[in-house]
Design an enzyme around this catalytic site. Structure first.
Site, mmCIF file in Angstrom:
data_model
loop_
_atom_site.group_PDB
_atom_site.id
_atom_site.type_symbol
_atom_site.label_atom_id
_atom_site.label_comp_id
_atom_site.label_asym_id
_atom_site.label_seq_id
_atom_site.Cartn_x
_atom_site.Cartn_y
_atom_site.Cartn_z
ATOM 1 N N GLU A 257 0.892 -1.161 0.000
ATOM 2 C CA GLU A 257 0.000 0.000 0.000
ATOM 3 C C GLU A 257 0.923 1.202 0.000
ATOM 4 O O GLU A 257 1.622 1.439 0.986
ATOM 5 C CB GLU A 257 -0.834 0.031 1.282
ATOM 6 C CG GLU A 257 -1.711 -1.174 1.505
ATOM 7 C CD GLU A 257 -2.859 -1.224 0.542
ATOM 8 O OE1 GLU A 257 -3.416 -0.152 0.252
ATOM 9 O OE2 GLU A 257 -3.172 -2.312 0.060
ATOM 10 N N CYS A 296 -2.648 8.720 3.307
ATOM 11 C CA CYS A 296 -2.345 8.212 1.972
ATOM 12 C C CYS A 296 -3.514 8.424 1.022
ATOM 13 O O CYS A 296 -3.343 8.425 -0.187
ATOM 14 C CB CYS A 296 -2.017 6.731 2.062
ATOM 15 S SG CYS A 296 -3.287 5.837 2.964
HETATM 16 P P1 NAP Z 1 8.536 4.896 4.314
HETATM 17 O O1 NAP Z 1 9.677 5.789 4.548
HETATM 18 O O2 NAP Z 1 8.468 4.137 3.039
HETATM 19 O O3 NAP Z 1 8.501 3.897 5.558
HETATM 20 C C1 NAP Z 1 7.505 2.939 5.679
HETATM 21 C C2 NAP Z 1 7.988 1.805 6.557
HETATM 22 O O4 NAP Z 1 9.036 1.101 5.888
HETATM 23 C C3 NAP Z 1 8.582 2.260 7.882
HETATM 24 O O5 NAP Z 1 8.222 1.336 8.880
HETATM 25 C C4 NAP Z 1 10.074 2.212 7.624
HETATM 26 O O6 NAP Z 1 10.820 2.034 8.801
HETATM 27 C C5 NAP Z 1 10.153 0.986 6.760
HETATM 28 N N1 NAP Z 1 11.354 0.870 5.959
HETATM 29 C C6 NAP Z 1 12.058 1.855 5.346
HETATM 30 N N2 NAP Z 1 13.080 1.320 4.650
HETATM 31 C C7 NAP Z 1 13.028 -0.018 4.843
HETATM 32 C C8 NAP Z 1 13.823 -1.124 4.395
HETATM 33 N N3 NAP Z 1 14.873 -0.950 3.594
HETATM 34 N N4 NAP Z 1 13.488 -2.360 4.806
HETATM 35 C C9 NAP Z 1 12.427 -2.573 5.614
HETATM 36 N N5 NAP Z 1 11.638 -1.564 6.059
HETATM 37 C C10 NAP Z 1 11.924 -0.303 5.675
HETATM 38 O O7 NAP Z 1 7.147 5.673 4.415
HETATM 39 P P2 NAP Z 1 6.681 6.678 5.567
HETATM 40 O O8 NAP Z 1 7.469 7.921 5.389
HETATM 41 O O9 NAP Z 1 6.636 6.006 6.884
HETATM 42 O O10 NAP Z 1 5.161 6.917 5.148
HETATM 43 C C11 NAP Z 1 4.753 7.928 4.287
HETATM 44 C C12 NAP Z 1 4.410 7.372 2.926
HETATM 45 O O11 NAP Z 1 3.565 6.235 3.054
HETATM 46 C C13 NAP Z 1 3.633 8.351 2.093
HETATM 47 O O12 NAP Z 1 4.184 8.389 0.815
HETATM 48 C C14 NAP Z 1 2.225 7.795 2.038
HETATM 49 O O13 NAP Z 1 1.525 8.100 0.857
HETATM 50 C C15 NAP Z 1 2.430 6.342 2.198
HETATM 51 N N6 NAP Z 1 1.299 5.710 2.878
HETATM 52 C C16 NAP Z 1 0.508 4.846 2.212
HETATM 53 C C17 NAP Z 1 -0.567 4.252 2.853
HETATM 54 C C18 NAP Z 1 -1.481 3.288 2.157
HETATM 55 O O14 NAP Z 1 -2.328 2.673 2.802
HETATM 56 N N7 NAP Z 1 -1.375 3.108 0.877
HETATM 57 C C19 NAP Z 1 -0.813 4.532 4.191
HETATM 58 C C20 NAP Z 1 0.012 5.411 4.832
HETATM 59 C C21 NAP Z 1 1.082 5.997 4.177
HETATM 60 P P3 NAP Z 1 11.635 3.266 9.468
HETATM 61 O O15 NAP Z 1 10.632 4.285 9.821
HETATM 62 O O16 NAP Z 1 12.256 2.609 10.656
HETATM 63 O O17 NAP Z 1 12.587 3.726 8.428
#
Ligand code: NAP
Length: 517
Positions: A257, A296
């Site tokens: 997602e 999101c």
């Molecule tokens: P993110 O930076 O992609 O992080 C998401 C998750 O992935 C976090 O738990 C992060 O952990 C983890 N992560 C990062 N790099 C990783 C790796 N190499 N291996 C394993 N895990 C890893 O996203 P975010 O900044 O938290 O969220 C914002 C984004 O999410 C926005 O773009 C939004 O549109 C999207 N979003 C989508 C939905 C949906 O339902 N479609 C819902 C909410 C948000 P760390 O924090 O420890 O780095």
């Protein structure tokens, strides 16, 4: 020094020995917690899930798992005051916190009651009817879903530290798959508080839930075909995970997602003075201010008839002028902070990129006067409305994950399907119109690019849950840029954590194996 958050590993709490990453309050920059997984034994976690959590869950029938979920949701509901206090540190207002916390607990209740009503008191789910195959009716087939002997790694985004976890955990429990929950570092302290209560509740068997508070390290090295990786976050992180050998070589199931440039379409019939026009203005302003636009599903592209741009801008201005930005602990505040100063800077950068194709018609992306807070120490931003000035790609491609939307004028309703599709695939879109012919034409063009479409008009407005709120009964997910995944959708969500198998054999054997068990 503030508390180091513990992970929950193979039945023990594990606290990393190093200083870790300091997590700050979104509004004040005061330290809240530290996060680290240095020294975490990921192999032990996966083994524990497979050897203890999975078998213990699989001893329960669907009905028993539904009852366990109800017990869990009841326990969390009784303890939620603590979560609401912690939620303020994420920058969320109390109202935002309700969506995350009560929304997450409510989702768990819904999964429990739907399972109680819809799933058998057994271990196997049948899918569809018995299919006669051989001549004479002696050979038949039946599709079934069975529990995976693996583990569900749930990686969540920062914006829904409670709902994001529970909406994955509930169907995983119903499917009998043990979970390893990994929250985003920035808001992990809130997820950690709920996890501590999940473990303390005793509602789920030991090993059904473990917790990684920090980076996942080499955890994916231990995952393969019987496991599920359920990811929510940015498209770029999804791409990294999708390219991991766990997925590409060993075929771990991967659901993503991700971000999405969701559109909301104002119909040409919805002129000033119609209920649909008012609903549109209300919906767009509510979307960009709820959670400071960090959802999101937020409306990023507001598609409006060329002739109505000025009226829509005026309507938004009237509403957004009433928004009070500031420290969410102050009762007068209606929009809190972004999750961190880093995130605020990312949003400002995204607005700068969008300004190559737009002009600002409301708000100042670089300046705000927050109530009860220092604008330098809190991640505040004013609501910003942009207006597309030409036909450039940025409004359809750049996600400013904050209180920002872009008005995109359209001249021909026939182009709307293609315009909606330029988002590359979205979680949700909405159409505000009371003209069935217009709605039918737009749905036909836009539906293939969306996981959910809200058609909002005067007749359903009172009962509508709004553009941005995924409901447990309906699919959440979207094609293309939105990740190509699917969550929620009632009991469909349970099946995502199970194996789909076609059983073939004699009618009596198939009936005994699949039917009603
Ligand atoms: P993110 O930076 O992609 O992080 C998401 C998750 O992935 C976090 O738990 C992060 O952990 C983890 N992560 C990062 N790099 C990783 C790796 N190499 N291996 C394993 N895990 C890893 O996203 P975010 O900044 O938290 O969220 C914002 C984004 O999410 C926005 O773009 C939004 O549109 C999207 N979003 C989508 C939905 C949906 O339902 N479609 C819902 C909410 C948000 P760390 O924090 O420890 O780095």
């Amino acid at each position: 020094m503030v508390e180091m958050l513990a992970s929950y590993v193979a039945g023990q709490w594990y606290t990393a020995p190093d200083e870790g990453t300091l997590v700050l309050d979104a509004s004040t920059s005061e330290p809240v917690a530290r996060v680290s997984t240095t020294g975490l034994d990921t192999r032990a976690m996966v083994d524990h899930a497979r050897r203890a959590g999975g078998p213990a869950l699989r001893r329960l029938t669907f009905q028993q798992r539904a009852a366990a979920l109800k017990e869990l949701a009841t326990y969390l509901d009784a303890n939620k005051a603590t979560y609401h206090e912690l939620s303020l540190a994420t920058g969320a207002t109390r109202r935002d916190g309700t969506g995350d916390i009560d929304g997450g607990i409510g989702t768990t209740f819904v999964f429990s009651s739907r399972a109680k009503r819809e799933l058998p008191d057994g271990y196997v789910l049948t899918d569809g009817d018995v299919e006669p195959i051989g001549k004479g009716g002696t050979f038949v087939g039946q599709h079934v879903y069975t529990s995976l002997p693996g583990v569900a790694l749930q990686i969540n985004a920062f914006n829904f530290p409670v709902w994001g976890m529970l909406e994955k955990l509930a169907p995983a429990v119903l499917a009998d798959v043990p979970s390893i929950v990994k929250p985003a570092t920035q808001t992990a302290y809130l997820t950690a508080a709920v996890i501590r209560d999940i473990i303390a509740s005793g509602a789920l068997p030991e090993g059904a839930v473990q917790f990684v508070c920090g980076g996942v390290g080499d955890l994916l090295d231990h995952l393969g075909g019987e496991d599920v990786i359920a990811f929510t976050g940015s498209a770029s992180t999804a791409a990294v995970l999708r390219a991991n050998h766990a997925v590409t070589a060993r075929a771990a199931r991967f659901n993503a997602e991700t971000d999405s440039l969701n559109c909301s379409i104002l119909g040409p019939d919805a002129t000033v003075g119609t209920p649909e026009f008012d609903l549109y203005v209300k919906e767009v302003s509510r979307e960009i201010t709820t959670k400071a636009g960090q959802r999101c599903t937020c409306i990023r592209r507001a598609l409006v008839p060329e002739s109505m741009v000025d009226e829509v801008t005026a309507g938004l201005r009237a509403r957004l002028d009433k928004v009070v930005v500031g420290n969410p602990r102050n009762e007068t505040v209606t929009m809190g902070a972004l999750v961190s100063l880093h995130q605020r800077d990312e949003v400002r950068d995204a607005v700068t990129a969008l300004m190559r194709a737009t002009e600002v018609v409301y708000g100042d992306p670089m300046s705000v006067n927050p109530v009860d807070a220092d604008p330098e120490r809190g991640a505040f931003m004013a609501p910003v409305v942009l207006l597309a000035t030409g036909d450039r790609p940025e409004p359809h491609e750049v996600e400013a994950f904050g209180p920002v939307t872009t008005l995109i004028p359209y001249s021909a309703p026939a182009d709307l399907g293609a315009l909606a599709a330029r988002g590359g695939g979205s979680l949700v879109g909405s159409i505000l119109s009371h003209d069935p012919d217009f709605v039918r034409a737009v749905v036909a063009g836009a539906a293939p690019y969306h996981g959910r479409l809200l058609i909002l008009d005067r007749d359903c407005a009172a009962g509508s849950t709004g553009h941005g709120t995924p409901m447990p009964q309906l699919v959440h997910g979207g094609p293309g840029r939105a990740g190509g995944g699917e969550e929620l959708g009632g009991m469909r969500a349970v099946k995502h954590f199970m194996q789909h198998t076609a059983l073939e054999g004699s009618p009596a054997v198939i009936a005994a194996l699949g039917g009603g068990s």
